[in-house]
Design an enzyme around this catalytic site. Sequence first.
Site, PDB file in Angstrom:
ATOM      1  N   GLY A 149      -0.056  10.039   6.409  1.00  0.00           N
ATOM      2  CA  GLY A 149      -0.021   9.876   4.963  1.00  0.00           C
ATOM      3  C   GLY A 149       1.143  10.551   4.266  1.00  0.00           C
ATOM      4  O   GLY A 149       1.046  10.883   3.079  1.00  0.00           O
ATOM      5  N   SER A 150       2.286  10.709   4.958  1.00  0.00           N
ATOM      6  CA  SER A 150       3.421  11.333   4.253  1.00  0.00           C
ATOM      7  C   SER A 150       3.903  10.425   3.114  1.00  0.00           C
ATOM      8  O   SER A 150       4.291  10.915   2.051  1.00  0.00           O
ATOM      9  CB  SER A 150       4.561  11.673   5.217  1.00  0.00           C
ATOM     10  OG  SER A 150       5.156  10.516   5.731  1.00  0.00           O
ATOM     11  N   ASN A 151       3.839   9.125   3.313  1.00  0.00           N
ATOM     12  CA  ASN A 151       4.219   8.221   2.217  1.00  0.00           C
ATOM     13  C   ASN A 151       3.185   8.237   1.094  1.00  0.00           C
ATOM     14  O   ASN A 151       3.545   8.172  -0.080  1.00  0.00           O
ATOM     15  CB  ASN A 151       4.409   6.794   2.740  1.00  0.00           C
ATOM     16  CG  ASN A 151       5.727   6.643   3.447  1.00  0.00           C
ATOM     17  OD1 ASN A 151       6.780   6.595   2.808  1.00  0.00           O
ATOM     18  ND2 ASN A 151       5.688   6.613   4.776  1.00  0.00           N
TER      19      ASN A 151
ATOM     20  N   LEU B 158      -3.128   0.257   9.147  1.00  0.00           N
ATOM     21  CA  LEU B 158      -2.966  -0.530  10.366  1.00  0.00           C
ATOM     22  C   LEU B 158      -3.919  -1.712  10.501  1.00  0.00           C
ATOM     23  O   LEU B 158      -3.970  -2.352  11.550  1.00  0.00           O
ATOM     24  CB  LEU B 158      -3.103   0.393  11.586  1.00  0.00           C
ATOM     25  CG  LEU B 158      -2.052   1.508  11.653  1.00  0.00           C
ATOM     26  CD1 LEU B 158      -2.270   2.389  12.867  1.00  0.00           C
ATOM     27  CD2 LEU B 158      -0.641   0.942  11.648  1.00  0.00           C
TER      28      LEU B 158
ATOM     29  N   ASN C 275       3.452  -3.421   0.709  1.00  0.00           N
ATOM     30  CA  ASN C 275       3.492  -2.675   1.971  1.00  0.00           C
ATOM     31  C   ASN C 275       4.912  -2.182   2.233  1.00  0.00           C
ATOM     32  O   ASN C 275       5.882  -2.778   1.772  1.00  0.00           O
ATOM     33  CB  ASN C 275       3.077  -3.596   3.124  1.00  0.00           C
ATOM     34  CG  ASN C 275       3.051  -2.888   4.467  1.00  0.00           C
ATOM     35  OD1 ASN C 275       2.595  -1.746   4.585  1.00  0.00           O
ATOM     36  ND2 ASN C 275       3.543  -3.562   5.501  1.00  0.00           N
TER      37      ASN C 275
ATOM     38  N   HIS D 139       7.311  -1.447   5.579  1.00  0.00           N
ATOM     39  CA  HIS D 139       7.387  -1.621   7.030  1.00  0.00           C
ATOM     40  C   HIS D 139       8.685  -0.967   7.517  1.00  0.00           C
ATOM     41  O   HIS D 139       9.742  -1.167   6.904  1.00  0.00           O
ATOM     42  CB  HIS D 139       7.369  -3.104   7.398  1.00  0.00           C
ATOM     43  CG  HIS D 139       7.354  -3.315   8.876  1.00  0.00           C
ATOM     44  ND1 HIS D 139       6.205  -3.179   9.632  1.00  0.00           N
ATOM     45  CD2 HIS D 139       8.358  -3.584   9.741  1.00  0.00           C
ATOM     46  CE1 HIS D 139       6.513  -3.368  10.907  1.00  0.00           C
ATOM     47  NE2 HIS D 139       7.801  -3.621  11.002  1.00  0.00           N
TER      48      HIS D 139
ATOM     49  N   ASP E 265       2.970  -8.291   8.086  1.00  0.00           N
ATOM     50  CA  ASP E 265       4.407  -8.154   7.774  1.00  0.00           C
ATOM     51  C   ASP E 265       5.084  -9.467   7.407  1.00  0.00           C
ATOM     52  O   ASP E 265       6.202  -9.747   7.837  1.00  0.00           O
ATOM     53  CB  ASP E 265       5.153  -7.551   9.000  1.00  0.00           C
ATOM     54  CG  ASP E 265       4.509  -6.259   9.457  1.00  0.00           C
ATOM     55  OD1 ASP E 265       4.062  -5.490   8.589  1.00  0.00           O
ATOM     56  OD2 ASP E 265       4.457  -6.028  10.674  1.00  0.00           O
TER      57      ASP E 265
ATOM     58  N   GLU F   7      12.068   5.751   3.485  1.00  0.00           N
ATOM     59  CA  GLU F   7      10.717   5.487   2.950  1.00  0.00           C
ATOM     60  C   GLU F   7      10.368   6.457   1.836  1.00  0.00           C
ATOM     61  O   GLU F   7       9.917   6.054   0.768  1.00  0.00           O
ATOM     62  CB  GLU F   7       9.683   5.621   4.074  1.00  0.00           C
ATOM     63  CG  GLU F   7       9.794   4.524   5.105  1.00  0.00           C
ATOM     64  CD  GLU F   7       8.716   4.608   6.167  1.00  0.00           C
ATOM     65  OE1 GLU F   7       8.398   3.573   6.744  1.00  0.00           O
ATOM     66  OE2 GLU F   7       8.196   5.718   6.434  1.00  0.00           O
TER      67      GLU F   7
HETATM   68  C1  GRF Z   1       5.582   4.589   8.067  1.00  0.00           C
HETATM   69  O1  GRF Z   1       6.694   4.572   8.903  1.00  0.00           O
HETATM   70  C2  GRF Z   1       5.324   3.218   7.496  1.00  0.00           C
HETATM   71  O2  GRF Z   1       6.475   2.470   7.306  1.00  0.00           O
HETATM   72  C3  GRF Z   1       4.511   2.580   8.568  1.00  0.00           C
HETATM   73  O3  GRF Z   1       3.684   3.629   9.058  1.00  0.00           O
HETATM   74  C4  GRF Z   1       4.307   4.886   8.848  1.00  0.00           C
HETATM   75  C5  GRF Z   1       3.346   5.740   8.088  1.00  0.00           C
HETATM   76  O4  GRF Z   1       3.753   7.079   8.018  1.00  0.00           O
HETATM   77  N1  GRF Z   1       3.862   1.401   8.060  1.00  0.00           N
HETATM   78  P1  GRF Z   1       2.949   8.077   7.076  1.00  0.00           P
HETATM   79  O5  GRF Z   1       1.473   8.044   7.497  1.00  0.00           O
HETATM   80  O6  GRF Z   1       3.127   7.652   5.653  1.00  0.00           O
HETATM   81  O7  GRF Z   1       3.541   9.424   7.350  1.00  0.00           O
END
Ligand code: GRF
Length: 195
Positions: free
Chosen positions: A14-16, A87, A104, A106, A147, A177
């Site tokens: 969940g870093s994003n 996922l 999304n 990717h 995707d 990202e």
């Molecule tokens: C990211 O690289 C995103 O593009 C992909 O899964 C990864 C998730 O990373 N779909 P995080 O959990 O947000 O750290």
Amino acid sequence: MNKMRIAIFASGTGSNAVRLIEHFKEHKSIEVALVLSNKIDAKVLQSAKERGVEVVYKSNEFVSNGQEMTDLMHQFRIDWIVLAGYLRLIPSELVVNFDHKIINVHPSLLPKYGGKGMFGHHVHEAVIQAKEKESGITIHFVNAQFDDGAILAQFRCHVDEKDTAETLYSNKIQYLEHNYFPIVVEKTILNPNYV
Ligand code: GRF
């Protein structure tokens, strides 16, 4: 004025998701209202909770049911859905009910290195194996295939001969990202005709 309410779906670290939560923390018209995960022990649930965001865990069976998912989104008055390392396939009924409202990220330059099984390190390993000179990220609308929806934006990086899947991801892809995904989500929500 009521803010636009985002639900983030995430299956892992969940870093994003954290970057999105931070980006919209003080936003005038957009808020992250919910984080949903299909993994009960996903780190993202803890990180979101610590930042004061409501979290829900739902089983794979639940998240595959378009009607249940639509009802849940309505219950939380969700306007937009953002997938950040999620996922599971989005059930078609949810795609129809949130038409052009699901975004999304990717970690490759789609249509290259996308589709079923192409996630996480698999993507970067395939890029390195193919000796690509560049990679990057794709931010796109979601449809009922992996995707595959319309592309909103792509950002590129150079792949060096010395790069491994790990360095490509942690030094380059993650940077793209973390820095661009929240901005593109914001611009898309504020102006759905953006691009
Ligand atoms: C990211 O690289 C995103 O593009 C992909 O899964 C990864 C998730 O990373 N779909 P995080 O959990 O947000 O750290």
